[in-house]
Design a protein around this motif. Sequence first.
Motif, mmCIF file in Angstrom:
data_model
loop_
_atom_site.group_PDB
_atom_site.id
_atom_site.type_symbol
_atom_site.label_atom_id
_atom_site.label_comp_id
_atom_site.label_asym_id
_atom_site.label_seq_id
_atom_site.Cartn_x
_atom_site.Cartn_y
_atom_site.Cartn_z
ATOM 1 N N HIS A 46 -2.467 0.760 10.888
ATOM 2 C CA HIS A 46 -1.724 -0.212 11.444
ATOM 3 C C HIS A 46 -2.589 -0.774 12.431
ATOM 4 O O HIS A 46 -3.499 0.127 13.448
ATOM 5 N N PRO A 47 -2.760 -1.931 12.874
ATOM 6 C CA PRO A 47 -3.715 -2.598 13.973
ATOM 7 C C PRO A 47 -3.170 -2.186 15.492
ATOM 8 O O PRO A 47 -3.764 -2.511 16.524
ATOM 9 N N TYR A 48 -1.737 -2.061 15.795
ATOM 10 C CA TYR A 48 -1.202 -1.918 16.979
ATOM 11 C C TYR A 48 -1.746 -0.674 17.485
ATOM 12 O O TYR A 48 -2.051 0.509 16.856
ATOM 13 N N ASP A 49 -1.938 -0.539 18.945
ATOM 14 C CA ASP A 49 -2.282 0.520 19.584
ATOM 15 C C ASP A 49 -1.115 1.563 19.585
ATOM 16 O O ASP A 49 -1.462 2.752 19.505
ATOM 17 N N VAL A 50 -0.109 1.093 19.649
ATOM 18 C CA VAL A 50 1.207 1.647 19.699
ATOM 19 C C VAL A 50 2.381 1.111 18.715
ATOM 20 O O VAL A 50 3.307 0.375 19.335
ATOM 21 N N PRO A 51 2.054 1.421 17.329
ATOM 22 C CA PRO A 51 3.115 0.733 16.491
ATOM 23 C C PRO A 51 4.540 1.265 16.625
ATOM 24 O O PRO A 51 4.602 2.529 16.878
ATOM 25 N N GLY A 87 0.945 -1.186 -0.107
ATOM 26 C CA GLY A 87 0.055 0.076 0.095
ATOM 27 C C GLY A 87 0.722 1.177 0.010
ATOM 28 O O GLY A 87 0.441 2.318 -0.714
ATOM 29 N N ALA A 88 2.024 1.271 0.758
ATOM 30 C CA ALA A 88 2.718 2.411 0.571
ATOM 31 C C ALA A 88 3.536 2.804 -0.565
ATOM 32 O O ALA A 88 3.563 3.708 -0.988
ATOM 33 N N LYS A 126 2.866 5.772 -3.569
ATOM 34 C CA LYS A 126 3.937 6.494 -3.804
ATOM 35 C C LYS A 126 4.600 7.265 -2.369
ATOM 36 O O LYS A 126 5.279 8.292 -2.498
ATOM 37 N N LEU A 127 4.310 6.632 -1.385
ATOM 38 C CA LEU A 127 4.663 7.090 -0.184
ATOM 39 C C LEU A 127 6.238 6.669 0.166
ATOM 40 O O LEU A 127 6.867 7.137 1.102
ATOM 41 N N ALA A 128 6.412 5.480 -0.478
ATOM 42 C CA ALA A 128 7.899 4.645 -0.298
ATOM 43 C C ALA A 128 8.248 4.280 -1.884
ATOM 44 O O ALA A 128 7.169 3.929 -2.128
ATOM 45 N N ALA A 129 9.354 4.473 -1.956
ATOM 46 C CA ALA A 129 10.065 4.018 -3.430
ATOM 47 C C ALA A 129 9.942 2.175 -3.247
ATOM 48 O O ALA A 129 9.980 1.610 -4.354
ATOM 49 N N LEU A 178 8.020 11.684 4.361
ATOM 50 C CA LEU A 178 7.991 10.907 5.561
ATOM 51 C C LEU A 178 6.448 11.268 6.404
ATOM 52 O O LEU A 178 5.822 10.358 6.755
ATOM 53 N N PRO A 179 6.042 12.655 6.637
ATOM 54 C CA PRO A 179 4.900 12.883 7.412
ATOM 55 C C PRO A 179 3.513 12.186 6.938
ATOM 56 O O PRO A 179 2.779 11.466 7.560
ATOM 57 N N ALA A 180 3.505 12.176 5.615
ATOM 58 C CA ALA A 180 2.358 11.497 4.714
ATOM 59 C C ALA A 180 2.292 10.171 4.978
ATOM 60 O O ALA A 180 1.313 9.324 5.415
ATOM 61 N N LEU A 181 3.588 9.497 4.855
ATOM 62 C CA LEU A 181 3.810 7.829 5.181
ATOM 63 C C LEU A 181 3.493 7.690 6.718
ATOM 64 O O LEU A 181 2.574 6.719 6.974
ATOM 65 N N GLU A 182 4.088 8.472 7.637
ATOM 66 C CA GLU A 182 3.544 8.239 8.809
ATOM 67 C C GLU A 182 2.025 8.201 9.177
ATOM 68 O O GLU A 182 1.422 7.411 9.908
ATOM 69 N N ALA A 183 1.355 9.193 8.773
ATOM 70 C CA ALA A 183 -0.233 9.488 8.880
ATOM 71 C C ALA A 183 -0.722 8.150 8.194
ATOM 72 O O ALA A 183 -1.792 7.654 8.635
#
Length: 108
Positions: free
Chosen positions: A78-83, A24-25, A29-32, A67-72
């Motif tokens: 992400h299914p974790y409470d705190v990934p 998905g990333a 186009k959030l990651a090459a 990076l900010p868009a990828l993090e968001a």
Amino acid sequence: MDHEIVIAQTTSDDEEQAKSLARGAVESKLAAGVHIDAPITAFYWWQGKVEAAQEWRISYMTSSDRLPALEAWLHERHPYDVPQWVTLPVTGGSEAYLSWVVDETRPQ
């Protein structure tokens, strides 16, 4: 090169979820490119006790401006409470590879 390149990492306890987060990333186009490491064993504190889990490490190659868009994007999915979310600066590398990362993460 004008752009900074970073490697951002997270983990998943499910291989198919890791593949989904990787694909998905890249499709967005959030990651090459993304690497998924073979299962690793993680030990960590969670809710007052030491836990152990099998996880897949997901490493995203991206530019600092994406990076900010990828993090968001990741935190929405992400299914974790705190990934886990850590970023590592790339301080060197082949100019061709670093340029490819920048080119492939430009928004369409």
